[in-house]
Design a protein around this motif. Structure first.
Motif, PDB file in Angstrom:
ATOM      1  N   MET A   1      55.971   2.380   6.691  1.00  0.00           N
ATOM      2  CA  MET A   1      55.962   1.699   7.965  1.00  0.00           C
ATOM      3  C   MET A   1      54.682   0.865   8.079  1.00  0.00           C
ATOM      4  SD  MET A   1      56.483   3.333  11.772  1.00  0.00           S
ATOM      5  CE  MET A   1      58.084   3.965  11.356  1.00  0.00           C
ATOM      6  N   GLU A   2      54.834  -0.319   8.605  1.00  0.00           N
ATOM      7  CA  GLU A   2      53.707  -1.239   8.748  1.00  0.00           C
ATOM      8  C   GLU A   2      52.677  -0.674   9.731  1.00  0.00           C
ATOM      9  OE1 GLU A   2      53.003  -4.227   7.187  1.00  0.00           O
ATOM     10  OE2 GLU A   2      54.647  -3.578   5.912  1.00  0.00           O
ATOM     11  N   PRO A   3      51.393  -1.000   9.534  1.00  0.00           N
ATOM     12  CA  PRO A   3      50.370  -0.518  10.460  1.00  0.00           C
ATOM     13  C   PRO A   3      50.565  -1.100  11.857  1.00  0.00           C
ATOM     14  CG  PRO A   3      49.407  -1.977   8.796  1.00  0.00           C
ATOM     15  CD  PRO A   3      50.850  -1.808   8.461  1.00  0.00           C
ATOM     16  N   LEU A   4      50.072  -0.367  12.806  1.00  0.00           N
ATOM     17  CA  LEU A   4      50.149  -0.742  14.211  1.00  0.00           C
ATOM     18  C   LEU A   4      48.814  -1.324  14.637  1.00  0.00           C
ATOM     19  CD1 LEU A   4      52.095  -0.307  16.691  1.00  0.00           C
ATOM     20  CD2 LEU A   4      50.761   1.735  17.154  1.00  0.00           C
ATOM     21  N   THR A   5      48.855  -2.414  15.386  1.00  0.00           N
ATOM     22  CA  THR A   5      47.636  -2.962  15.981  1.00  0.00           C
ATOM     23  C   THR A   5      47.822  -2.979  17.488  1.00  0.00           C
ATOM     24  OG1 THR A   5      48.409  -5.244  15.804  1.00  0.00           O
ATOM     25  CG2 THR A   5      47.074  -4.406  13.987  1.00  0.00           C
TER      26      THR A   5
ATOM     27  N   ARG B   1      53.684  -4.412  15.557  1.00  0.00           N
ATOM     28  CA  ARG B   1      53.943  -4.137  14.143  1.00  0.00           C
ATOM     29  C   ARG B   1      54.487  -5.422  13.553  1.00  0.00           C
ATOM     30  NH1 ARG B   1      55.836   1.650  14.670  1.00  0.00           N
ATOM     31  NH2 ARG B   1      54.008   2.707  13.848  1.00  0.00           N
ATOM     32  N   GLU B   2      53.901  -5.852  12.454  1.00  0.00           N
ATOM     33  CA  GLU B   2      54.332  -7.084  11.785  1.00  0.00           C
ATOM     34  C   GLU B   2      54.332  -8.267  12.756  1.00  0.00           C
ATOM     35  OE1 GLU B   2      58.102  -6.341   9.887  1.00  0.00           O
ATOM     36  OE2 GLU B   2      57.283  -4.708   8.698  1.00  0.00           O
TER      37      GLU B   2
END
Length: 158
Positions: free
Chosen positions: A1-5, A60-61
């Motif tokens: 899963m892509e990192p969360l910002t 995400r993304e």
């Protein structure tokens, strides 16, 4: 899963995205709300509620997947895209609100058992109860206060 910002909302041009997240989350978690009440709340989101709080958005993304709104140490709103529930977005937004905006209080609808459990698991305890919501509608509120450190996901804030 892509990192969360997590970042601050850039302005009112982002409100439609947030309203879309709100709508999906409410349909997924607030089945106790009468349709007329849901419509009344939604009609005021972008004009009244969003401008009244400090908004943060989780991405995400590069796509918004949740948001929170804080005012004077109170978490006024936290909504996560229904497809992202259980993926750490809510935990990360809550940790961000506690660490960066001094959140120590939140109200939650008593009928939203999963949200009450979410906050209890992250250090909030019920300190009071109201028979109606802030607008006098028949949705009891639990008033919660942070009593132990919030579980922390440490997202990258930009």
């Amino acid at each position: 899963m892509e990192p969360l910002t997590i970042r601050s909302v850039r302005g009112p041009e982002e409100y439609p995205w947030l309203a879309e997240i709100w709508r999906g989350a409410v349909y997924a978690t607030h089945d106790f709300l009468a349709e007329a009440d849901r419509e009344e709340i939604e009609a005021r989101l972008q004009s009244d509620y969003f401008p009244a709080v400090v908004l943060s958005v989780a991405e995400r993304e590069g796509r918004p997947v949740g948001f929170s709104g804080v005012l004077d140490g109170v978490l006024e709103m936290l909504f996560v895209d229904a497809a992202q529930h259980g993926g750490g977005v809510g935990t990360a937004l809550l940790a961000h609100a506690v660490e960066n905006h001094g959140v120590t209080k939140v109200d939650v609808n008593e009928q939203n058992v999963s949200a009450a459990g979410f906050y209890a698991h992250r250090g909030f305890e019920v300190v009071n109860r109201s028979a109606t919501d802030e607008a006098g509608r028949p949705y009891p509120l639990l008033h919660l206060r942070l009593t132990r450190p919030c579980e922390n996901a440490r997202p990258h804030a930009v």
